[in-house]
Design an enzyme around this catalytic site. Sequence first.
Site, PDB file in Angstrom:
ATOM      1  N   GLU A 178       0.815  -1.224   0.000  1.00 51.47           N
ATOM      2  CA  GLU A 178       0.000   0.000   0.000  1.00 51.47           C
ATOM      3  C   GLU A 178       0.848   1.274   0.000  1.00 51.47           C
ATOM      4  O   GLU A 178       0.507   2.262   0.663  1.00 51.47           O
ATOM      5  CB  GLU A 178      -0.959   0.007   1.199  1.00 51.47           C
ATOM      6  CG  GLU A 178      -1.875  -1.204   1.286  1.00 51.47           C
ATOM      7  CD  GLU A 178      -2.785  -1.347   0.063  1.00 51.47           C
ATOM      8  OE1 GLU A 178      -3.221  -0.318  -0.465  1.00 51.47           O
ATOM      9  OE2 GLU A 178      -3.038  -2.504  -0.338  1.00 51.47           O
ATOM     10  N   LYS A 181       2.597  -8.464 -14.259  1.00 46.88           N
ATOM     11  CA  LYS A 181       2.338  -8.692 -12.833  1.00 46.88           C
ATOM     12  C   LYS A 181       2.578 -10.177 -12.581  1.00 46.88           C
ATOM     13  O   LYS A 181       1.737 -11.017 -12.914  1.00 46.88           O
ATOM     14  CB  LYS A 181       0.894  -8.311 -12.491  1.00 46.88           C
ATOM     15  CG  LYS A 181       0.543  -8.470 -11.017  1.00 46.88           C
ATOM     16  CD  LYS A 181       1.178  -7.394 -10.162  1.00 46.88           C
ATOM     17  CE  LYS A 181       0.736  -7.507  -8.701  1.00 46.88           C
ATOM     18  NZ  LYS A 181       1.296  -6.440  -7.855  1.00 46.88           N
ATOM     19  N   THR A 214      -2.472 -11.390  -6.105  1.00 47.79           N
ATOM     20  CA  THR A 214      -3.135 -12.059  -4.990  1.00 47.79           C
ATOM     21  C   THR A 214      -4.343 -11.250  -4.523  1.00 47.79           C
ATOM     22  O   THR A 214      -4.433 -10.044  -4.742  1.00 47.79           O
ATOM     23  CB  THR A 214      -2.178 -12.258  -3.803  1.00 47.79           C
ATOM     24  OG1 THR A 214      -1.813 -10.981  -3.259  1.00 47.79           O
ATOM     25  CG2 THR A 214      -0.916 -13.006  -4.230  1.00 47.79           C
ATOM     26  N   GLY A 262       4.023  -6.356  -2.764  1.00 47.48           N
ATOM     27  CA  GLY A 262       4.570  -5.920  -1.487  1.00 47.48           C
ATOM     28  C   GLY A 262       5.973  -5.371  -1.635  1.00 47.48           C
ATOM     29  O   GLY A 262       6.272  -4.614  -2.555  1.00 47.48           O
ATOM     30  N   SER A 269       2.707   8.393  -2.749  1.00 50.40           N
ATOM     31  CA  SER A 269       1.518   9.158  -2.365  1.00 50.40           C
ATOM     32  C   SER A 269       1.961  10.357  -1.530  1.00 50.40           C
ATOM     33  O   SER A 269       2.244  10.219  -0.332  1.00 50.40           O
ATOM     34  CB  SER A 269       0.554   8.272  -1.566  1.00 50.40           C
ATOM     35  OG  SER A 269      -0.605   8.986  -1.178  1.00 50.40           O
ATOM     36  N   PRO A 282       0.728  12.642  -6.329  1.00 47.51           N
ATOM     37  CA  PRO A 282      -0.205  13.199  -5.357  1.00 47.51           C
ATOM     38  C   PRO A 282      -1.095  12.118  -4.753  1.00 47.51           C
ATOM     39  O   PRO A 282      -1.486  11.166  -5.435  1.00 47.51           O
ATOM     40  CB  PRO A 282      -1.028  14.194  -6.184  1.00 47.51           C
ATOM     41  CG  PRO A 282      -0.901  13.724  -7.595  1.00 47.51           C
ATOM     42  CD  PRO A 282       0.453  13.099  -7.704  1.00 47.51           C
TER      43      PRO A 282
END
Length: 238
Positions: free
Chosen positions: A12, A37, A41, A112, A171, A200
């Site tokens: 994330e 990819k 998952t 991850g 981010s 952003p």
Amino acid sequence: MSVLMITGTGTEVGKTVTTAAVAAVAVAAGRSVAVLKPAQTGVRPDERGDADEVARLAGAVTTQELARYPEPLAPATAARRAGMPPVRPHEVAEAAAKLAVEHDLVLVEGAGGLLVRFDDEGGTLADAARLLAAPMLVVASAGLGTLNTSELTSRELRRRGLDLAGVVIGSWPDPADLASRCNLVDLPVVAEAPLLGALPAGAGAYAPADFRAGAPTWLAPRLGGAWDAAAFTSAFAP
């Protein structure tokens, strides 16, 4: 670079949206792009995966998954629990090499962080990068804690003799807190690699046209954009 591996300092942190931004800039420049990819998952067969999301945001790219597992776990664990074959690093390298024959740029998005295992033998994205001799782009978070995870990732890449192209902040918050603003100075120091962009917060929710228009302003020239690390740091660093 014909193959670029994209990993994160954890989950994330914005790997998929960063992959989409790199792809969008390349497509706008007239380059043919493929997105690989290796292991998706936590997604059912009828759901959109990360590669699909890259295509939605970036436009005309070729997408490929090598395996899809239903539970949102590390690929090795997800494969074992599903009773399905795992993805091996040599399979990732072979698939990327084949895509590179027909595309100007192949983006390989990991799962991850760098050392997340694809199989029970400990194969990782780093192993696939070594087989390809491909550079690695690290996506990091902006705020507190990112210096430690970024330095650990960078050290492991150097230990393995892999090329760290640079770091992208996946981010960038608005407003940015003190830790995030200070990290603009410290991240390239601990990673021993340049900052190559800052996306952003919420960019993944942009309409595709707005995302494609913005992507060049989020990425540095090495990634095809016009983002200026020095100017950005000067504007936000305390």
